[in-house]
Design a protein around this motif. Structure first.
Motif, PDB file in Angstrom:
ATOM      1  N   UNK A   1      -1.021   9.983  -4.185  1.00  0.00           N
ATOM      2  CA  UNK A   1      -0.849  11.248  -3.458  1.00  0.00           C
ATOM      3  C   UNK A   1      -0.787  10.937  -1.958  1.00  0.00           C
ATOM      4  N   UNK A   2       0.133  11.568  -1.276  1.00  0.00           N
ATOM      5  CA  UNK A   2       0.201  11.392   0.178  1.00  0.00           C
ATOM      6  C   UNK A   2       0.883  10.108   0.622  1.00  0.00           C
TER       7      UNK A   2
ATOM      8  N   UNK B   1       1.646  11.513  -8.384  1.00  0.00           N
ATOM      9  CA  UNK B   1       0.878  10.272  -8.236  1.00  0.00           C
ATOM     10  C   UNK B   1       0.213   9.770  -9.504  1.00  0.00           C
ATOM     11  N   UNK B   2       0.072  10.675 -10.509  1.00  0.00           N
ATOM     12  CA  UNK B   2      -0.653  10.284 -11.719  1.00  0.00           C
ATOM     13  C   UNK B   2       0.223   9.856 -12.881  1.00  0.00           C
TER      14      UNK B   2
ATOM     15  N   UNK C   1       3.560   1.721  -1.212  1.00  0.00           N
ATOM     16  CA  UNK C   1       2.182   1.241  -1.068  1.00  0.00           C
ATOM     17  C   UNK C   1       1.643   1.639   0.301  1.00  0.00           C
ATOM     18  N   UNK C   2       0.609   2.441   0.284  1.00  0.00           N
ATOM     19  CA  UNK C   2       0.051   3.000   1.520  1.00  0.00           C
ATOM     20  C   UNK C   2      -1.466   2.827   1.490  1.00  0.00           C
ATOM     21  N   UNK C   3      -2.079   2.325   2.576  1.00  0.00           N
ATOM     22  CA  UNK C   3      -3.536   2.155   2.584  1.00  0.00           C
ATOM     23  C   UNK C   3      -4.269   3.487   2.394  1.00  0.00           C
ATOM     24  N   UNK C   4      -5.417   3.436   1.740  1.00  0.00           N
ATOM     25  CA  UNK C   4      -6.166   4.671   1.487  1.00  0.00           C
ATOM     26  C   UNK C   4      -6.527   5.380   2.793  1.00  0.00           C
TER      27      UNK C   4
ATOM     28  N   UNK D   1     -10.189   6.686  -7.553  1.00  0.00           N
ATOM     29  CA  UNK D   1      -8.938   6.861  -8.290  1.00  0.00           C
ATOM     30  C   UNK D   1      -7.847   5.951  -7.703  1.00  0.00           C
ATOM     31  N   UNK D   2      -7.817   5.894  -6.376  1.00  0.00           N
ATOM     32  CA  UNK D   2      -6.841   5.051  -5.679  1.00  0.00           C
ATOM     33  C   UNK D   2      -6.981   3.595  -6.135  1.00  0.00           C
ATOM     34  N   UNK D   3      -8.212   3.090  -6.129  1.00  0.00           N
ATOM     35  CA  UNK D   3      -8.416   1.682  -6.489  1.00  0.00           C
ATOM     36  C   UNK D   3      -8.169   1.441  -7.979  1.00  0.00           C
TER      37      UNK D   3
END
Ligand code: S3P
Length: 165
Positions: free
Chosen positions: A9-10, A79-80, A102-105, A130-132
């Motif tokens: 997401x984002x 995203x899911x 690929x975007x850093x959290x 969730x991101x990791x």
């Protein structure tokens, strides 16, 4: 040509997909929008209120199946979608190419700080877990990994196009 954008997401999937579709004059398929149409809702909070995350995941499979044989489009996924192998398996049929933004959290967190439209981004700690958890899945499904940090939407779109179809 069938370009499929994945990422958390984002990460900018929708903006990049829109720009790509304009550059290529191809239709842009927004999976979240199709979920709203199918569930007769206006936004993701309503989808979750109606049937929880399960409803979203069921709709994603149905939509992916419907678009499995489609071609000449740009598909912006939710995203899911990596949570159910079937979704990307269907979308990839034919000549689908998957691009992972690929975007850093940290960047995602800043972008979504004042955005309340995502039921799975209500709690920062849970969203980070969730991101990791998903990161290896995005990497696994990606044909190409696009490092999106510090790049404009146009630069990302050009990079995707540089890989050809
Ligand atoms: C979700 C991502 C959202 C949307 C829903 C769930 C997820 O799409 O499908 O809120 O599980 O990561 P975006 O990635 O377009 O925000």
């Amino acid at each position: 040509m069938k370009l499929i954008l994945i990422g958390f997401m984002g990460s900018g999937k929708s903006s990049v997909a829109k720009t790509l579709s304009q550059l290529l004059t191809l239709p842009c398929i927004e999976m979240d929008e199709l979920v709203f149409q199918k569930t007769n809702t206006q936004n993701m909070n309503e989808v979750f209120a109606k049937g929880g995350e399960l409803l979203l995941r069921e709709m994603e499979v149905i939509i992916a199946k419907e678009y499995a044989l489609s071609d000449n489009n740009v598909i912006s996924t939710g995203g899911g979608v990596v949570m159910n192998k079937l979704v990307l398996d269907y979308l990839k049929i034919g000549n689908g190419k998957i691009f992972f933004l690929n975007t850093p959290f940290q960047t995602i967190k800043e972008r979504l700080a004042h955005d309340f439209s995502r039921p799975l981004f209500k709690n920062e700690g849970e969203a980070e877990s969730l991101y990791h958890m998903r990161q290896p899945l995005y990497l696994k499904y990606a044909d190409h990994i696009i490092e999106s940090e510090k790049k404009s939407v146009e630069e990302i779109a050009e990079e995707i196009l540089s890989y050809g179809s």
